[in-house]
Write an enzyme that holds these catalytic residues in place. Sequence first.
Site, PDB file in Angstrom:
ATOM      1  N   PRO A 241       1.734  32.709   0.653  1.00 27.74           N
ATOM      2  CA  PRO A 241       1.691  33.970   1.395  1.00 27.74           C
ATOM      3  C   PRO A 241       3.125  34.322   1.803  1.00 27.74           C
ATOM      4  CG  PRO A 241       0.858  32.165   2.745  1.00 27.74           C
ATOM      5  CD  PRO A 241       1.221  31.569   1.432  1.00 27.74           C
ATOM      6  N   ASP A 415       7.731  31.559   3.472  1.00 23.65           N
ATOM      7  CA  ASP A 415       6.322  31.177   3.379  1.00 23.65           C
ATOM      8  C   ASP A 415       5.697  31.308   4.776  1.00 23.65           C
ATOM      9  OD1 ASP A 415       3.895  29.792   3.241  1.00 23.65           O
ATOM     10  OD2 ASP A 415       4.658  28.329   1.796  1.00 23.65           O
ATOM     11  N   HIS A 416       4.760  32.239   4.905  1.00 23.73           N
ATOM     12  CA  HIS A 416       4.200  32.539   6.229  1.00 23.73           C
ATOM     13  C   HIS A 416       3.344  31.401   6.779  1.00 23.73           C
ATOM     14  CE1 HIS A 416       3.590  34.964   9.617  1.00 23.73           C
ATOM     15  NE2 HIS A 416       3.357  36.131   9.047  1.00 23.73           N
ATOM     16  N   ARG A 417       2.999  30.433   5.928  1.00 26.19           N
ATOM     17  CA  ARG A 417       2.247  29.281   6.440  1.00 26.19           C
ATOM     18  C   ARG A 417       3.155  28.389   7.280  1.00 26.19           C
ATOM     19  NH1 ARG A 417       0.314  26.998   0.787  1.00 26.19           N
ATOM     20  NH2 ARG A 417       2.493  27.501   0.422  1.00 26.19           N
TER      21      ARG A 417
END
Length: 443
Positions: A241, A415-417
């Site tokens: 994401p 990376d939005h995680r």
Amino acid sequence: MASIEIQVPDIGDFDEVTVIELMVKVGDTVKAEQSLITVESDKASMEIPSSHAGVVKEVKVALGDKVKQGSLVVILEGEGGASAPAPSASVPNTATAPVEPAQAAPVSVASAPAAVAPAVAVPAHNPTTAPIGLPHASPSVRKFARELGVPLTEVKGSGLKGRITDADVQAFTRSVMSGAVQTVAGAAQNKSTGGGDGAGLGLIPWPKVDFTKFGPIERKELSRIKKISGANLLRNAIMIPAVTNHDDADITDLEAFRVSTNKENEKSGIKVTMLAFLIKACVAALKKFPEFNSSLDGDALIYKQFYHIGFAADTPNGLMVPVIKDADKKGIFQISVEMGELAKKARDGKLSPAEMSGASFTISSLGGIGGRYFTPIINAPEVAILGVCKSQMEPVWDGKAFVPRLMLPLSLTWDHRVIDGAAAARFNVYLGQILGDFRRVLL
Ligand code: CAO
């Protein structure tokens, strides 16, 4: 030319191991440290490398043979040159085999498995059947599968006793990409979304168009690098994401310093480009924001305490990502020299897997070409990548008037995680501050 006998080196605690894979045949030219065979004990499998370079005259083992330390593996017609230090059991376990691709890159891979896999029949695949037992595959095949994101448990092996080969992994990847086969994960997703058969993603099939109906065409195979990097890019684009933050850095003073440094050092032949400063500035930002220098491992984060910076290099065969190791410990001149050497090797197709592995962060610079901003794809398992475009003079308001400043466009994909938008904005702001005034690194 001398004949050289290559024997099984010290393989640690094992008395006897079984030959499960022959990686060379008579007539092959091998390099020192190239893997010759894979052997397996009841605990592990490992690759046995050659201690010398040469041409294979005789292969003295066959699949299924039991071998031990001192067993003759092959006889080489020596090239009278390169000889590697006596290999030990720890060597073959590592990914030294030149038949392996380097670590995943958005991109990447120098010496990928034999160019284009020979046409291999894709074994029947039923994604609804749970695999029984662990798949049999050599370390190099496992590594290759990991890099392509291929679930080995779903690949049917065509080798001895169902052993999975590189070609099986490639064939599986091709069938998934073409939509002919679905992975278990893809099938599950389709079931839950009610989707079609678009490569296991619940998408409608790829359009099939007969272009000749519209005009003349020419069909050309993708390069080996493009084929492999394509699979990596697709996985990274789909599975991460990713968000991109754009910003600008005022590099007016830094550029003046760079130009004067190059002038002063004209005789040394070392040319410093903005990218070398960017590597140093990124190291400073990675130290301040360590999650950008991490990798996801299930529910945990691996924080790397090394600063190996990959840089995308444009080559005639496609994109490659050589890595400047320990950039934190190197100065601008050393980084510039290494970058020049690695970029040349990349263009000449001579990068070794080791020279493309281990990056903890990547920079993709289009500064020498042009453009304003773009959205680079993260080089998994890294969690961020910086894209840089061409700097240009812009009017910047200094509180009283517009003044001409040299502005560098930055595009940070993250990376939005792992990373939040606020952290990404802070990273870019800090990077801009460093590039605006490198003395800040000292603070
Ligand atoms: N702004 C303005 N000018 C820049 C610049 C920037 N951000 N970055 C570099 N330049 C200038 C250099 O100073 C040099 O100028 P001179 O020829 O006047 O000295 C010129 O552009 C060419 O630089 P370079 O490209 O040779 O050197 P580099 O260190 O900037 O980059 C390398 C090296 C290997 C990264 C580069 O050649 C390359 O391959 N870039 C493409 C990377 C790529 O394809 N990324 C996309 C990935 S996604 O598909």
